[in-house]
Design a protein around this motif. Sequence first.
Motif, PDB file in Angstrom:
ATOM      1  N   ARG A   1       0.877  -1.194   0.000  1.00 30.19           N
ATOM      2  CA  ARG A   1       0.000   0.000   0.000  1.00 30.19           C
ATOM      3  C   ARG A   1       0.903   1.230   0.000  1.00 30.19           C
ATOM      4  NH1 ARG A   1      -4.373  -1.733   3.399  1.00 30.19           N
ATOM      5  NH2 ARG A   1      -4.649   0.270   4.392  1.00 30.19           N
ATOM      6  N   THR A   2       0.587   2.128  -0.917  1.00 30.11           N
ATOM      7  CA  THR A   2       1.437   3.308  -1.050  1.00 30.11           C
ATOM      8  C   THR A   2       0.555   4.547  -1.183  1.00 30.11           C
ATOM      9  OG1 THR A   2       3.228   4.272  -2.362  1.00 30.11           O
ATOM     10  CG2 THR A   2       1.606   2.940  -3.554  1.00 30.11           C
ATOM     11  N   THR A   3       1.114   5.647  -1.669  1.00 33.30           N
ATOM     12  CA  THR A   3       0.316   6.867  -1.870  1.00 33.30           C
ATOM     13  C   THR A   3       0.122   7.054  -3.369  1.00 33.30           C
ATOM     14  OG1 THR A   3       2.388   8.093  -1.795  1.00 33.30           O
ATOM     15  CG2 THR A   3       1.058   8.027   0.226  1.00 33.30           C
ATOM     16  N   PRO A   4      -0.948   7.814  -3.782  1.00 35.54           N
ATOM     17  CA  PRO A   4      -1.260   7.928  -5.212  1.00 35.54           C
ATOM     18  C   PRO A   4      -0.073   8.428  -6.037  1.00 35.54           C
ATOM     19  CG  PRO A   4      -3.068   8.771  -3.898  1.00 35.54           C
ATOM     20  CD  PRO A   4      -1.953   8.463  -2.937  1.00 35.54           C
ATOM     21  N   ALA A   5       0.742   9.275  -5.483  1.00 35.84           N
ATOM     22  CA  ALA A   5       1.836   9.853  -6.247  1.00 35.84           C
ATOM     23  C   ALA A   5       2.930   8.828  -6.543  1.00 35.84           C
ATOM     24  CB  ALA A   5       2.430  11.049  -5.492  1.00 35.84           C
ATOM     25  N   HIS A   6       2.945   7.748  -5.759  1.00 38.92           N
ATOM     26  CA  HIS A   6       4.066   6.833  -5.898  1.00 38.92           C
ATOM     27  C   HIS A   6       3.715   5.516  -6.598  1.00 38.92           C
ATOM     28  CE1 HIS A   6       5.823   9.514  -2.798  1.00 38.92           C
ATOM     29  NE2 HIS A   6       6.960   9.196  -3.413  1.00 38.92           N
ATOM     30  N   VAL A   7       2.535   5.456  -7.172  1.00 40.75           N
ATOM     31  CA  VAL A   7       2.115   4.218  -7.815  1.00 40.75           C
ATOM     32  C   VAL A   7       3.079   3.820  -8.927  1.00 40.75           C
ATOM     33  CG1 VAL A   7       0.338   3.168  -9.278  1.00 40.75           C
ATOM     34  CG2 VAL A   7      -0.323   4.436  -7.215  1.00 40.75           C
ATOM     35  N   GLU A   8       3.365   4.778  -9.814  1.00 36.11           N
ATOM     36  CA  GLU A   8       4.225   4.465 -10.965  1.00 36.11           C
ATOM     37  C   GLU A   8       5.626   4.079 -10.512  1.00 36.11           C
ATOM     38  OE1 GLU A   8       3.360   3.742 -13.899  1.00 36.11           O
ATOM     39  OE2 GLU A   8       1.306   4.212 -13.255  1.00 36.11           O
TER      40      GLU A   8
ATOM     41  N   ASP B   1      -3.851  -2.765  -7.974  1.00 36.56           N
ATOM     42  CA  ASP B   1      -5.084  -3.532  -7.763  1.00 36.56           C
ATOM     43  C   ASP B   1      -6.199  -2.587  -7.375  1.00 36.56           C
ATOM     44  OD1 ASP B   1      -7.093  -5.224  -7.182  1.00 36.56           O
ATOM     45  OD2 ASP B   1      -6.014  -6.398  -5.675  1.00 36.56           O
ATOM     46  N   ALA B   2      -7.029  -2.253  -8.357  1.00 35.31           N
ATOM     47  CA  ALA B   2      -8.059  -1.237  -8.117  1.00 35.31           C
ATOM     48  C   ALA B   2      -9.169  -1.757  -7.207  1.00 35.31           C
ATOM     49  CB  ALA B   2      -8.650  -0.792  -9.452  1.00 35.31           C
ATOM     50  N   ARG B   3      -9.307  -3.075  -7.149  1.00 40.24           N
ATOM     51  CA  ARG B   3     -10.425  -3.630  -6.367  1.00 40.24           C
ATOM     52  C   ARG B   3     -10.044  -3.879  -4.915  1.00 40.24           C
ATOM     53  NH1 ARG B   3     -11.891  -8.845  -9.093  1.00 40.24           N
ATOM     54  NH2 ARG B   3      -9.630  -8.848  -9.300  1.00 40.24           N
ATOM     55  N   ALA B   4      -8.791  -3.638  -4.581  1.00 39.57           N
ATOM     56  CA  ALA B   4      -8.342  -3.940  -3.219  1.00 39.57           C
ATOM     57  C   ALA B   4      -9.105  -3.080  -2.222  1.00 39.57           C
ATOM     58  CB  ALA B   4      -6.853  -3.685  -3.092  1.00 39.57           C
ATOM     59  N   PRO B   5      -9.416  -3.637  -1.083  1.00 40.75           N
ATOM     60  CA  PRO B   5     -10.079  -2.840  -0.054  1.00 40.75           C
ATOM     61  C   PRO B   5      -9.078  -1.815   0.480  1.00 40.75           C
ATOM     62  CG  PRO B   5      -9.481  -5.010   0.805  1.00 40.75           C
ATOM     63  CD  PRO B   5      -9.121  -5.013  -0.651  1.00 40.75           C
ATOM     64  N   GLY B   6      -9.594  -0.743   1.014  1.00 40.58           N
ATOM     65  CA  GLY B   6      -8.704   0.283   1.566  1.00 40.58           C
ATOM     66  C   GLY B   6      -9.090   1.638   1.027  1.00 40.58           C
ATOM     67  N   PRO B   7      -8.641   2.674   1.676  1.00 39.71           N
ATOM     68  CA  PRO B   7      -9.008   4.037   1.266  1.00 39.71           C
ATOM     69  C   PRO B   7      -8.447   4.362  -0.111  1.00 39.71           C
ATOM     70  CG  PRO B   7      -7.425   4.043   3.088  1.00 39.71           C
ATOM     71  CD  PRO B   7      -7.804   2.623   2.854  1.00 39.71           C
ATOM     72  N   ALA B   8      -9.126   5.264  -0.829  1.00 41.84           N
ATOM     73  CA  ALA B   8      -8.750   5.602  -2.195  1.00 41.84           C
ATOM     74  C   ALA B   8      -7.394   6.289  -2.251  1.00 41.84           C
ATOM     75  CB  ALA B   8      -9.823   6.491  -2.824  1.00 41.84           C
ATOM     76  N   ASP B   9      -7.033   6.963  -1.185  1.00 44.20           N
ATOM     77  CA  ASP B   9      -5.740   7.653  -1.225  1.00 44.20           C
ATOM     78  C   ASP B   9      -4.587   6.731  -0.792  1.00 44.20           C
ATOM     79  OD1 ASP B   9      -6.537   7.434   1.331  1.00 44.20           O
ATOM     80  OD2 ASP B   9      -5.995   9.473   1.936  1.00 44.20           O
TER      81      ASP B   9
ATOM     82  N   VAL C   1       0.096  -5.038  -6.294  1.00 38.35           N
ATOM     83  CA  VAL C   1       0.219  -6.471  -6.056  1.00 38.35           C
ATOM     84  C   VAL C   1       1.260  -7.033  -7.008  1.00 38.35           C
ATOM     85  CG1 VAL C   1      -1.011  -8.657  -5.910  1.00 38.35           C
ATOM     86  CG2 VAL C   1      -2.228  -6.525  -5.498  1.00 38.35           C
ATOM     87  N   ALA C   2       2.097  -7.942  -6.488  1.00 42.21           N
ATOM     88  CA  ALA C   2       3.081  -8.583  -7.360  1.00 42.21           C
ATOM     89  C   ALA C   2       3.295 -10.011  -6.905  1.00 42.21           C
ATOM     90  CB  ALA C   2       4.402  -7.818  -7.328  1.00 42.21           C
ATOM     91  N   GLY C   3       3.231 -10.936  -7.847  1.00 38.76           N
ATOM     92  CA  GLY C   3       3.506 -12.335  -7.518  1.00 38.76           C
ATOM     93  C   GLY C   3       4.964 -12.499  -7.140  1.00 38.76           C
ATOM     94  N   LEU C   4       5.228 -13.397  -6.166  1.00 40.57           N
ATOM     95  CA  LEU C   4       6.609 -13.655  -5.747  1.00 40.57           C
ATOM     96  C   LEU C   4       7.001 -15.056  -6.215  1.00 40.57           C
ATOM     97  CD1 LEU C   4       6.630 -12.287  -2.073  1.00 40.57           C
ATOM     98  CD2 LEU C   4       7.731 -11.270  -4.065  1.00 40.57           C
ATOM     99  N   PRO C   5       7.582 -15.151  -7.386  1.00 41.67           N
ATOM    100  CA  PRO C   5       8.004 -16.484  -7.827  1.00 41.67           C
ATOM    101  C   PRO C   5       9.166 -16.989  -6.967  1.00 41.67           C
ATOM    102  CG  PRO C   5       8.642 -14.791  -9.429  1.00 41.67           C
ATOM    103  CD  PRO C   5       7.879 -14.102  -8.363  1.00 41.67           C
ATOM    104  N   ASP C   6       9.499 -18.273  -7.152  1.00 40.79           N
ATOM    105  CA  ASP C   6      10.523 -18.890  -6.305  1.00 40.79           C
ATOM    106  C   ASP C   6      11.867 -18.159  -6.401  1.00 40.79           C
ATOM    107  OD1 ASP C   6       8.757 -20.716  -5.417  1.00 40.79           O
ATOM    108  OD2 ASP C   6       9.345 -22.313  -6.824  1.00 40.79           O
ATOM    109  N   ASP C   7      12.171 -17.629  -7.593  1.00 40.80           N
ATOM    110  CA  ASP C   7      13.487 -17.007  -7.757  1.00 40.80           C
ATOM    111  C   ASP C   7      13.469 -15.520  -7.427  1.00 40.80           C
ATOM    112  OD1 ASP C   7      11.880 -16.284  -9.787  1.00 40.80           O
ATOM    113  OD2 ASP C   7      13.267 -16.760 -11.415  1.00 40.80           O
ATOM    114  N   ALA C   8      12.361 -15.036  -6.892  1.00 35.86           N
ATOM    115  CA  ALA C   8      12.270 -13.616  -6.539  1.00 35.86           C
ATOM    116  C   ALA C   8      13.047 -13.371  -5.245  1.00 35.86           C
ATOM    117  CB  ALA C   8      10.807 -13.229  -6.346  1.00 35.86           C
ATOM    118  N   PRO C   9      13.458 -12.128  -5.026  1.00 34.85           N
ATOM    119  CA  PRO C   9      14.096 -11.826  -3.739  1.00 34.85           C
ATOM    120  C   PRO C   9      13.112 -12.033  -2.594  1.00 34.85           C
ATOM    121  CG  PRO C   9      13.835  -9.828  -5.101  1.00 34.85           C
ATOM    122  CD  PRO C   9      13.383 -10.983  -5.925  1.00 34.85           C
TER     123      PRO C   9
END
Lengths: 294, 340
Positions: B253-260, B277-285, B290-298
Amino acid sequence: MSPADVAAPARAAEDARYAPRRGALGRLLRSELRLVLGRRRNVVLLVGLALVPVLLGLVLFLTRDTALAGQGPPFVTSVTSNGLFLVVASLFLCLPFLLPLTIGIASGDAVAGEAAAGTLRYLLVVPVGRTRLLLVKACAALAFAAAAVLAIAVVGLVAGAVLFGLGDLTLLSGDTIPLSAGVLRVAGVVAYVGLSMTGLVAVGLFFSTLTEVPVGAMAATVVVAVVSSVLGQLPQLEVIHPYLLTTHWFDFAEMLRIRPDGGVLAEGLAVQAAWVAVFGSLAWARFTTADVSS
Amino acid sequence: MTRTHEPPQPAAAEAVPGAPAAVATRGLTKRFATGQVAVDGLDLHVPRGAVFGFLGPNGSGKTTTIRMLLGLVRPTAGTVHLLGEPMPDAAARVLPRVGALVEGPAFHPYLSGRANLGRVDAADATTDPRTRARRVEEALERVGLRAAGDKRYRQYSLGMKQRLGLAAALLRPRDLLVLDEPTNGLDPQGTREVRHLVRELADGGATVLVSSHLLAEIEQVCTHVGIMGRGRLLLQGPRAELTARRGVHAVVRTTPAHVEAGLAELRRLGLPDARADARAPGPADEPTLVAGLPDDAPPPQEVAAALVRAGVDLVAFDVRRPSLEEVFVELTGEGFDVAR
């Protein structure tokens, strides 16, 4: 698969806990008989059959002094002179349709009824072996057939005794035998009629293993009896008449001759035995291999 | 498509070490006369002592499989072993040790619940008739039907019927219980009770195979899981492993300015499917990434640290392990409750 290294004593105790106990078949059979003979629908059927001699007796009793007396099919005309004949006359009237109908209902329901209710799968996973279950179902269906014939006979005897009294029996030939011998002869008639139903029970049991719809098996069983008697009336088919299910049903009259021809009776029973063998085997072959998906 | 595999067997799952599997099938296949393949090459392995959740949508072949396990339906191909013995040949020896609920309860409608249990017990050649009355009472007690024992079965509610079915499976101690959809027709309270019962049976040393098309209902009690889809076993193994190794996601979860900036940093870390993830619960601001963490991910802690180092506002950071339902959807690409 790893070898089971369970200690031997533990295994022996386990084996004993899950070993079949003595009298198991008897217990299942008793449970089955209670189920079949205690079921309300079946009791109603038996009561219905038992009403036949009562109604027939009452009709004959009330018309005995009118112009209508002494008319009717064989045996019926003899009832007013001897109550013992009410047993024979009632069986005679029930044989073409009412008895096959009742027996078709009970035997057609035997396996298909359990399949429709879903209880069949639970019996099989108890587990009850399929051959054993079929055997128990057959015994219960035969017991019901016996109960049906006996219901007519016993009520017929009582009603006949009350309404017309019992006396020495006048045979078909006109000879008269004493009451005690007469009762034996009528008992022979009842036994022959009962044994004549065994082929139909086997047919019903077979149809019952084919379907999960009990009504279908019941109807098919009754149809077999009806078709058999229709074919029996066509002289063109005389060649197959001796082997039909219903041809020998009325040979019970042999019991009421001065010297019953054992050969005639034996032939009738042999035909029933053949039907039992064929349809019993078919039922067994079908039931022991069928997928139970009901 | 994922291949079926022999699951690793952690020591903890083997309540009876060395004993053969409670359920083991090889290449189990059922092709109906219509040509429809209901079950296709199943290699099912249920270790002793496990609570095995047998999951799959309606019509995926669970019930046909269970019918083959119990000898009701003859396999077209393949073998079944229950408690180490071949089925259906050893049915007379094995099945007394197995309690089963198959495709819903079934009893004689015009008999009482108590009389129905008596009938089932009378059919069992291996039980002692002298203890029948006591065992019937205990079984009724255990499922909370004692008071309704003399009512006719036809007057029972769906939930009561289901309970009576469970009571019949519990008429004697069992080594294996096969419960097909035991929570069908039960209200939430009844479902909780069934879960409790399953746990209790497992604590007593029994193996429980419990099928359901409602994942969430039994997910929590299972030690092992097998997932069916379209007649095939898509996956089986200890539950924790199944949900641990696939579909783990980092949730940021971040702030709108830092999405990109956040998405760019996640992609740079080797998480190419990072997305907002636009459908995630939580305040609009507080938008959610979301990012999948594959086995070789940090590892997750390095992802979080890298985001902070890149100057991305970090309102919240979470690692989400998927529910079984999400694993299923990932495997099949379809919803769980969709009947085919």
